[in-house]
Design an enzyme around this catalytic site. Structure first.
Site, PDB file in Angstrom:
ATOM      1  N   SER A 154      -2.937  -7.575   3.334  1.00 61.59           N
ATOM      2  CA  SER A 154      -3.085  -7.381   4.754  1.00 61.59           C
ATOM      3  C   SER A 154      -3.372  -8.682   5.496  1.00 61.59           C
ATOM      4  O   SER A 154      -2.976  -9.130   6.420  1.00 61.59           O
ATOM      5  CB  SER A 154      -4.198  -6.276   4.954  1.00 61.59           C
ATOM      6  OG  SER A 154      -3.673  -5.144   4.312  1.00 61.59           O
ATOM      7  N   HIS A 188       0.716  -1.257  -0.093  1.00 61.50           N
ATOM      8  CA  HIS A 188      -0.041   0.124   0.043  1.00 61.50           C
ATOM      9  C   HIS A 188       0.858   1.254   0.069  1.00 61.50           C
ATOM     10  O   HIS A 188       0.674   2.138  -0.584  1.00 61.50           O
ATOM     11  CB  HIS A 188      -0.761   0.192   1.278  1.00 61.50           C
ATOM     12  CG  HIS A 188      -1.849  -0.860   1.327  1.00 61.50           C
ATOM     13  ND1 HIS A 188      -2.145  -1.893   2.543  1.00 61.50           N
ATOM     14  CD2 HIS A 188      -2.910  -1.503   0.602  1.00 61.50           C
ATOM     15  CE1 HIS A 188      -3.052  -2.653   2.417  1.00 61.50           C
ATOM     16  NE2 HIS A 188      -3.641  -2.408   1.054  1.00 61.50           N
ATOM     17  N   LYS A 196     -17.183  -6.528   8.233  1.00 66.24           N
ATOM     18  CA  LYS A 196     -15.980  -7.086   8.436  1.00 66.24           C
ATOM     19  C   LYS A 196     -15.323  -6.504   9.833  1.00 66.24           C
ATOM     20  O   LYS A 196     -15.108  -5.649  10.084  1.00 66.24           O
ATOM     21  CB  LYS A 196     -14.801  -6.711   7.263  1.00 66.24           C
ATOM     22  CG  LYS A 196     -14.778  -7.664   6.014  1.00 66.24           C
ATOM     23  CD  LYS A 196     -13.371  -6.997   5.538  1.00 66.24           C
ATOM     24  CE  LYS A 196     -13.414  -7.281   3.990  1.00 66.24           C
ATOM     25  NZ  LYS A 196     -12.234  -6.755   3.277  1.00 66.24           N
TER      26      LYS A 196
HETATM   27  O1  PNS Z   1      -8.457  -2.750   0.616  1.00 60.87           O
HETATM   28  P1  PNS Z   1      -9.787  -3.387   0.120  1.00 60.87           P
HETATM   29  O2  PNS Z   1     -10.589  -4.103   1.222  1.00 60.87           O
HETATM   30  O3  PNS Z   1      -9.464  -4.448  -0.886  1.00 60.87           O
HETATM   31  O4  PNS Z   1     -10.625  -1.902  -0.597  1.00 60.87           O
HETATM   32  C1  PNS Z   1     -11.613  -2.258  -1.006  1.00 60.87           C
HETATM   33  C2  PNS Z   1     -12.398  -0.975  -1.319  1.00 60.87           C
HETATM   34  C3  PNS Z   1     -12.721  -0.260   0.231  1.00 60.87           C
HETATM   35  C4  PNS Z   1     -11.476   0.013  -1.868  1.00 60.87           C
HETATM   36  C5  PNS Z   1     -13.816  -1.024  -2.059  1.00 60.87           C
HETATM   37  O5  PNS Z   1     -14.573  -2.200  -1.367  1.00 60.87           O
HETATM   38  C6  PNS Z   1     -14.653   0.162  -1.898  1.00 60.87           C
HETATM   39  O6  PNS Z   1     -14.214   1.071  -2.795  1.00 60.87           O
HETATM   40  N1  PNS Z   1     -15.479   0.243  -1.141  1.00 60.87           N
HETATM   41  C7  PNS Z   1     -16.505   1.329  -0.683  1.00 60.87           C
HETATM   42  C8  PNS Z   1     -17.700   1.240  -1.025  1.00 60.87           C
HETATM   43  C9  PNS Z   1     -18.068   1.451  -2.636  1.00 60.87           C
HETATM   44  O7  PNS Z   1     -17.937   2.469  -2.976  1.00 60.87           O
HETATM   45  N2  PNS Z   1     -18.542   0.295  -3.216  1.00 60.87           N
HETATM   46  C10 PNS Z   1     -18.868   0.193  -4.377  1.00 60.87           C
HETATM   47  C11 PNS Z   1     -17.546   0.064  -5.351  1.00 60.87           C
HETATM   48  S1  PNS Z   1     -17.743  -0.128  -7.051  1.00 60.87           S
END
Ligand code: PNS
Length: 169
Positions: free
Chosen positions: A137, A27, A51
């Site tokens: 992670s 990251h 989560k």
């Molecule tokens: O570190 P991660 O868990 O892989 O990150 C995933 C994350 C948090 C970037 C993604 O799930 C996200 O953007 N979540 C926010 C909610 C959202 O906007 N959902 C629609 C995505 S198209």
């Protein structure tokens, strides 16, 4: 347009979103590279109530602040909601994401297409440094939990926080 508002809107902003439970060297590499390309990089700790994290959102924010302080243009915030709403509220036109492998691409492409369709926010993909292409992670937590050496995979502050948290269990 004249005045401070127009200058402000011309500043280049991007967001690096994620769960960051905890932040890893993978990251950090993406955030460092984004911080060289943009005036301000927001690190958005996206809250996912389904989560249960090892670290609270407040702890993640404080750890990310500590390890990104040297960049000087990184702002860390938590957000509960859609990433595009985080972007809209802060006038951020670009999301920067790391791609570790082809296996990341399918879902990342879906999200990028959804996000541009929802709001016009662009997603830019940065190839992960090959040194960290296997890193996540979840794996870091699993290896640390069983006493494996992860000192080359996370910054020292994160290593200390992990040892502290896992030692308490
Ligand atoms: O570190 P991660 O868990 O892989 O990150 C995933 C994350 C948090 C970037 C993604 O799930 C996200 O953007 N979540 C926010 C909610 C959202 O906007 N959902 C629609 C995505 S198209």
């Amino acid at each position: 347009m004249n005045g401070p508002e127009s200058e402000e809107s011309q500043l280049r902003r991007a967001v690096c979103p994620g769960s960051f439970d905890p932040i890893t060297n993978g990251h950090l590499d993406i955030i460092a590279r984004a911080s060289r390309l943009y005036d301000t990089v927001y690190v958005a700790v996206m809250i996912n109530q389904s989560k249960q994290g090892l670290f609270s959102v407040e702890e993640r924010i404080s750890l990310i602040q500590e390890v990104t302080a040297e960049f000087g243009n990184v702002q860390v915030e938590a957000f509960h909601g859609l990433l595009v709403d985080f972007c809209k509220q802060r006038d951020i036109p670009a999301i920067v994401k790391g791609l570790r492998a082809v296996s990341d691409f399918d879902y990342e492409l879906q999200m990028a297409q959804m996000n541009i369709g929802l709001s016009g926010v662009e997603t830019l993909f940065v190839p992960t440094n090959p040194t960290y292409s296997f890193l996540s992670s979840s794996l870091v937590k699993e290896v640390a939990q069983w006493g494996g050496d992860i000192s080359h995979l996370v910054p020292p502050a994160i290593l200390a926080a992990l040892n502290d948290r896992l030692g308490q269990r």
